[in-house]
Motif scaffolding. Structure first.
Motif, PDB file in Angstrom:
ATOM      1  N   ARG A 197      88.400 132.875  15.470  1.00 25.13           N
ATOM      2  CA  ARG A 197      88.545 134.104  14.697  1.00 25.13           C
ATOM      3  C   ARG A 197      89.998 134.273  14.249  1.00 25.13           C
ATOM      4  NH1 ARG A 197      85.852 139.059  17.625  1.00 25.13           N
ATOM      5  NH2 ARG A 197      84.189 137.501  17.681  1.00 25.13           N
ATOM      6  N   THR A 198      90.498 133.293  13.525  1.00 26.02           N
ATOM      7  CA  THR A 198      91.873 133.317  13.020  1.00 26.02           C
ATOM      8  C   THR A 198      91.864 132.798  11.587  1.00 26.02           C
ATOM      9  OG1 THR A 198      92.663 132.766  15.247  1.00 26.02           O
ATOM     10  CG2 THR A 198      94.242 132.566  13.447  1.00 26.02           C
ATOM     11  N   PRO A 199      92.478 133.511  10.646  1.00 25.03           N
ATOM     12  CA  PRO A 199      92.501 133.029   9.257  1.00 25.03           C
ATOM     13  C   PRO A 199      93.292 131.727   9.131  1.00 25.03           C
ATOM     14  CG  PRO A 199      93.126 135.361   9.389  1.00 25.03           C
ATOM     15  CD  PRO A 199      93.113 134.826  10.782  1.00 25.03           C
ATOM     16  N   LEU A 200      92.909 130.913   8.169  1.00 26.49           N
ATOM     17  CA  LEU A 200      93.595 129.643   7.939  1.00 26.49           C
ATOM     18  C   LEU A 200      95.072 129.878   7.622  1.00 26.49           C
ATOM     19  CD1 LEU A 200      92.834 126.536   7.618  1.00 26.49           C
ATOM     20  CD2 LEU A 200      93.047 126.956   5.180  1.00 26.49           C
ATOM     21  N   SER A 201      95.370 130.936   6.886  1.00 22.43           N
ATOM     22  CA  SER A 201      96.766 131.201   6.507  1.00 22.43           C
ATOM     23  C   SER A 201      97.645 131.404   7.734  1.00 22.43           C
ATOM     24  CB  SER A 201      96.846 132.427   5.594  1.00 22.43           C
ATOM     25  OG  SER A 201      96.261 133.555   6.231  1.00 22.43           O
ATOM     26  N   LEU A 235      97.063 130.098  10.814  1.00 20.07           N
ATOM     27  CA  LEU A 235      97.216 128.799  11.469  1.00 20.07           C
ATOM     28  C   LEU A 235      98.196 127.916  10.701  1.00 20.07           C
ATOM     29  CD1 LEU A 235      93.544 127.984  12.524  1.00 20.07           C
ATOM     30  CD2 LEU A 235      95.377 128.976  13.902  1.00 20.07           C
ATOM     31  N   ALA A 236      98.154 127.979   9.371  1.00 28.56           N
ATOM     32  CA  ALA A 236      99.053 127.169   8.547  1.00 28.56           C
ATOM     33  C   ALA A 236     100.505 127.473   8.868  1.00 28.56           C
ATOM     34  CB  ALA A 236      98.768 127.404   7.062  1.00 28.56           C
ATOM     35  N   GLU A 237     100.794 128.739   9.095  1.00 24.86           N
ATOM     36  CA  GLU A 237     102.171 129.146   9.399  1.00 24.86           C
ATOM     37  C   GLU A 237     102.551 128.800  10.834  1.00 24.86           C
ATOM     38  OE1 GLU A 237     104.924 133.224   9.457  1.00 24.86           O
ATOM     39  OE2 GLU A 237     102.931 133.228   8.525  1.00 24.86           O
ATOM     40  N   GLU A 238     101.651 129.098  11.768  1.00 24.16           N
ATOM     41  CA  GLU A 238     101.979 128.909  13.179  1.00 24.16           C
ATOM     42  C   GLU A 238     101.973 127.440  13.590  1.00 24.16           C
ATOM     43  OE1 GLU A 238     100.160 133.178  14.802  1.00 24.16           O
ATOM     44  OE2 GLU A 238      99.191 131.272  15.345  1.00 24.16           O
ATOM     45  N   TRP A 239     101.140 126.623  12.942  1.00 17.32           N
ATOM     46  CA  TRP A 239     101.009 125.233  13.355  1.00 17.32           C
ATOM     47  C   TRP A 239     101.834 124.252  12.525  1.00 17.32           C
ATOM     48  CZ3 TRP A 239      95.103 124.344  14.682  1.00 17.32           C
ATOM     49  CH2 TRP A 239      94.753 125.187  15.742  1.00 17.32           C
ATOM     50  N   PRO A 295     105.042 123.598  12.600  1.00 17.86           N
ATOM     51  CA  PRO A 295     105.940 122.782  13.425  1.00 17.86           C
ATOM     52  C   PRO A 295     105.222 121.692  14.218  1.00 17.86           C
ATOM     53  CG  PRO A 295     106.444 125.121  13.671  1.00 17.86           C
ATOM     54  CD  PRO A 295     105.127 125.027  12.948  1.00 17.86           C
ATOM     55  N   ALA A 296     103.907 121.832  14.406  1.00 21.15           N
ATOM     56  CA  ALA A 296     103.127 120.837  15.155  1.00 21.15           C
ATOM     57  C   ALA A 296     102.566 119.753  14.238  1.00 21.15           C
ATOM     58  CB  ALA A 296     101.984 121.522  15.904  1.00 21.15           C
ATOM     59  N   GLY A 297     102.942 119.763  12.956  1.00 22.59           N
ATOM     60  CA  GLY A 297     102.532 118.694  12.058  1.00 22.59           C
ATOM     61  C   GLY A 297     101.292 118.969  11.241  1.00 22.59           C
ATOM     62  N   PHE A 298     100.897 120.240  11.128  1.00 19.24           N
ATOM     63  CA  PHE A 298      99.751 120.584  10.294  1.00 19.24           C
ATOM     64  C   PHE A 298     100.241 121.006   8.914  1.00 19.24           C
ATOM     65  CE2 PHE A 298      97.834 120.660  14.398  1.00 19.24           C
ATOM     66  CZ  PHE A 298      96.477 120.395  14.201  1.00 19.24           C
ATOM     67  N   VAL A 299      99.610 120.459   7.877  1.00 19.34           N
ATOM     68  CA  VAL A 299     100.037 120.744   6.510  1.00 19.34           C
ATOM     69  C   VAL A 299      98.825 121.122   5.669  1.00 19.34           C
ATOM     70  CG1 VAL A 299      99.878 118.278   5.927  1.00 19.34           C
ATOM     71  CG2 VAL A 299     101.203 119.802   4.473  1.00 19.34           C
ATOM     72  N   ARG A 300      99.032 122.056   4.767  1.00 16.26           N
ATOM     73  CA  ARG A 300      97.959 122.500   3.885  1.00 16.26           C
ATOM     74  C   ARG A 300      97.819 121.495   2.739  1.00 16.26           C
ATOM     75  NH1 ARG A 300      97.377 128.834   3.413  1.00 16.26           N
ATOM     76  NH2 ARG A 300      95.156 128.975   2.927  1.00 16.26           N
ATOM     77  N   ILE A 301      96.610 120.982   2.537  1.00 19.15           N
ATOM     78  CA  ILE A 301      96.370 120.058   1.426  1.00 19.15           C
ATOM     79  C   ILE A 301      95.485 120.702   0.359  1.00 19.15           C
ATOM     80  CG2 ILE A 301      96.631 118.028   2.899  1.00 19.15           C
ATOM     81  CD1 ILE A 301      93.524 117.741   2.717  1.00 19.15           C
ATOM     82  N   HIS A 302      94.957 121.874   0.679  1.00 21.07           N
ATOM     83  CA  HIS A 302      94.067 122.609  -0.226  1.00 21.07           C
ATOM     84  C   HIS A 302      94.081 124.050   0.269  1.00 21.07           C
ATOM     85  CE1 HIS A 302      90.251 123.907  -2.080  1.00 21.07           C
ATOM     86  NE2 HIS A 302      90.446 122.917  -2.937  1.00 21.07           N
ATOM     87  N   ARG A 303      93.726 124.987  -0.574  1.00 25.09           N
ATOM     88  CA  ARG A 303      93.763 126.380  -0.112  1.00 25.09           C
ATOM     89  C   ARG A 303      92.811 126.628   1.047  1.00 25.09           C
ATOM     90  NH1 ARG A 303      89.693 129.594  -2.639  1.00 25.09           N
ATOM     91  NH2 ARG A 303      88.471 128.429  -4.165  1.00 25.09           N
ATOM     92  N   SER A 304      91.841 125.737   1.256  1.00 26.63           N
ATOM     93  CA  SER A 304      90.886 125.929   2.345  1.00 26.63           C
ATOM     94  C   SER A 304      90.952 124.827   3.401  1.00 26.63           C
ATOM     95  CB  SER A 304      89.455 125.987   1.787  1.00 26.63           C
ATOM     96  OG  SER A 304      89.128 124.776   1.139  1.00 26.63           O
ATOM     97  N   LEU A 305      92.021 124.004   3.389  1.00 28.85           N
ATOM     98  CA  LEU A 305      92.093 122.889   4.336  1.00 28.85           C
ATOM     99  C   LEU A 305      93.506 122.682   4.883  1.00 28.85           C
ATOM    100  CD1 LEU A 305      89.951 120.010   2.764  1.00 28.85           C
ATOM    101  CD2 LEU A 305      89.535 121.136   4.951  1.00 28.85           C
ATOM    102  N   LEU A 306      93.583 122.469   6.198  1.00 25.19           N
ATOM    103  CA  LEU A 306      94.793 121.992   6.858  1.00 25.19           C
ATOM    104  C   LEU A 306      94.473 120.629   7.447  1.00 25.19           C
ATOM    105  CD1 LEU A 306      96.049 124.959   9.134  1.00 25.19           C
ATOM    106  CD2 LEU A 306      97.010 124.237   6.946  1.00 25.19           C
ATOM    107  N   VAL A 307      95.440 119.718   7.446  1.00 21.77           N
ATOM    108  CA  VAL A 307      95.247 118.442   8.133  1.00 21.77           C
ATOM    109  C   VAL A 307      96.404 118.213   9.096  1.00 21.77           C
ATOM    110  CG1 VAL A 307      93.923 117.388   6.271  1.00 21.77           C
ATOM    111  CG2 VAL A 307      96.399 117.071   6.342  1.00 21.77           C
ATOM    112  N   SER A 308      96.129 117.460  10.142  1.00 26.57           N
ATOM    113  CA  SER A 308      97.154 117.073  11.108  1.00 26.57           C
ATOM    114  C   SER A 308      97.776 115.761  10.656  1.00 26.57           C
ATOM    115  CB  SER A 308      96.525 116.921  12.492  1.00 26.57           C
ATOM    116  OG  SER A 308      97.428 116.328  13.384  1.00 26.57           O
ATOM    117  N   LEU A 309      99.076 115.753  10.398  1.00 26.27           N
ATOM    118  CA  LEU A 309      99.737 114.547   9.902  1.00 26.27           C
ATOM    119  C   LEU A 309      99.516 113.329  10.805  1.00 26.27           C
ATOM    120  CD1 LEU A 309     103.152 115.942   8.587  1.00 26.27           C
ATOM    121  CD2 LEU A 309     101.184 115.223   7.245  1.00 26.27           C
ATOM    122  N   PRO A 310      99.607 113.450  12.139  1.00 23.55           N
ATOM    123  CA  PRO A 310      99.394 112.266  12.971  1.00 23.55           C
ATOM    124  C   PRO A 310      97.989 111.677  12.856  1.00 23.55           C
ATOM    125  CG  PRO A 310     100.514 113.983  14.214  1.00 23.55           C
ATOM    126  CD  PRO A 310     100.039 114.609  12.946  1.00 23.55           C
TER     127      PRO A 310
END
Length: 237
Positions: A170-174, A176-180, A182-197
């Motif tokens: 129950r957390t908006p993607l926006s 998580l995008a901000e909080e994560w 530093p852990a290597g998560f990047v937004r690739i689409h307005r509805s998707l985050l991916v983990s760089l590793p």
């Protein structure tokens, strides 16, 4: 930290001289050696160990991408920064784990950023992980954030994907995008985050970029392509 020793490769003498001059002015750089071909650079590297290689891409004979392929097979590959007038080779450069991709004409401020990334490439990333609480069937369990491959927006919720399955939080993607980030998560689409590793491949076809994560191909929007590129260049190896 002792100063960096940098090898610069460019077949155009004015560009080689300018880049050498700018790098020598950087207080973090102890010495710069220039070569006008990738073949000459390989001869130099047989006898000399350097802290970074700054190279052009389009050169006669052995190209910059060819040279980077060779360097990647070294026991201790030096960090690579591509300095080129052509942006279309960026994805290939990222796949070779380049530290940075600088476009000509080179500005001193942009080059200073590339040197900073070379320094950072030798700094280990934080090893701390986080546990994410997820609920399923009234039972709360914990998922390691490092196991999450990508995150998908679902309204005001987000779906966390791992190799074992997915979990709704129950957390908006926006958020998580901000909080994560530093852990290597990047937004690739307005509805998707991916983990760089967890990115296995970067693909480009007809100008469109996608990434493969956990065997699944995910499209990268044009708006987020540059951010993804910038973050990928910071990965070392």
């Amino acid at each position: 930290m002792s100063g960096l020793r940098i090898l610069v490769i460019d077949d155009e003498r004015p560009a080689l001289d300018e880049l050498t001059y700018l790098l020598e002015r950087d207080p973090r750089v102890a010495g710069v050696l220039g070569c006008d071909s990738a073949t000459e650079a390989l001869r130099v590297l047989q006898d000399l160990e350097v802290d970074a290689v700054f190279l052009d891409i389009q050169m006669p004979g052995l190209t910059g991408l060819d040279l980077a392929q060779v360097l990647s097979r070294f026991k201790s590959p030096p960090p690579i920064v591509f300095v080129t007038a052509h942006e279309e080779h960026a994805v290939s450069a990222f796949e070779l784990a380049a530290v940075d991709y600088v476009l000509k004409p080179v500005r001193a401020e942009r080059l200073a950023e590339a040197v900073r990334r070379v320094v950072d490439a030798g700094t280990p990333a934080p090893s701390g992980d986080a546990q994410i609480a997820v609920e399923r069937g009234g039972v709360t369990r914990f998922v390691q954030r490092s196991d999450i491959t990508h995150v998908e927006a679902q309204g005001d919720y987000a779906r966390l994907h791992t190799a074992e399955g997915s979990h709704l939080v129950r957390t908006p993607l926006s958020t998580l995008a901000e909080e994560w980030a530093p852990a290597g998560f990047v937004r690739i689409h307005r509805s998707l985050l991916v983990s760089l590793p967890h990115i296995e491949e970067v693909r480009t076809e007809s100008g469109r970029v996608s990434v493969v994560v956990a065997g699944q191909e995910l499209s990268v929007s044009r708006r987020h392509t540059r951010e993804l590129r910038d973050l990928l260049t910071r990965r070392s190896g």
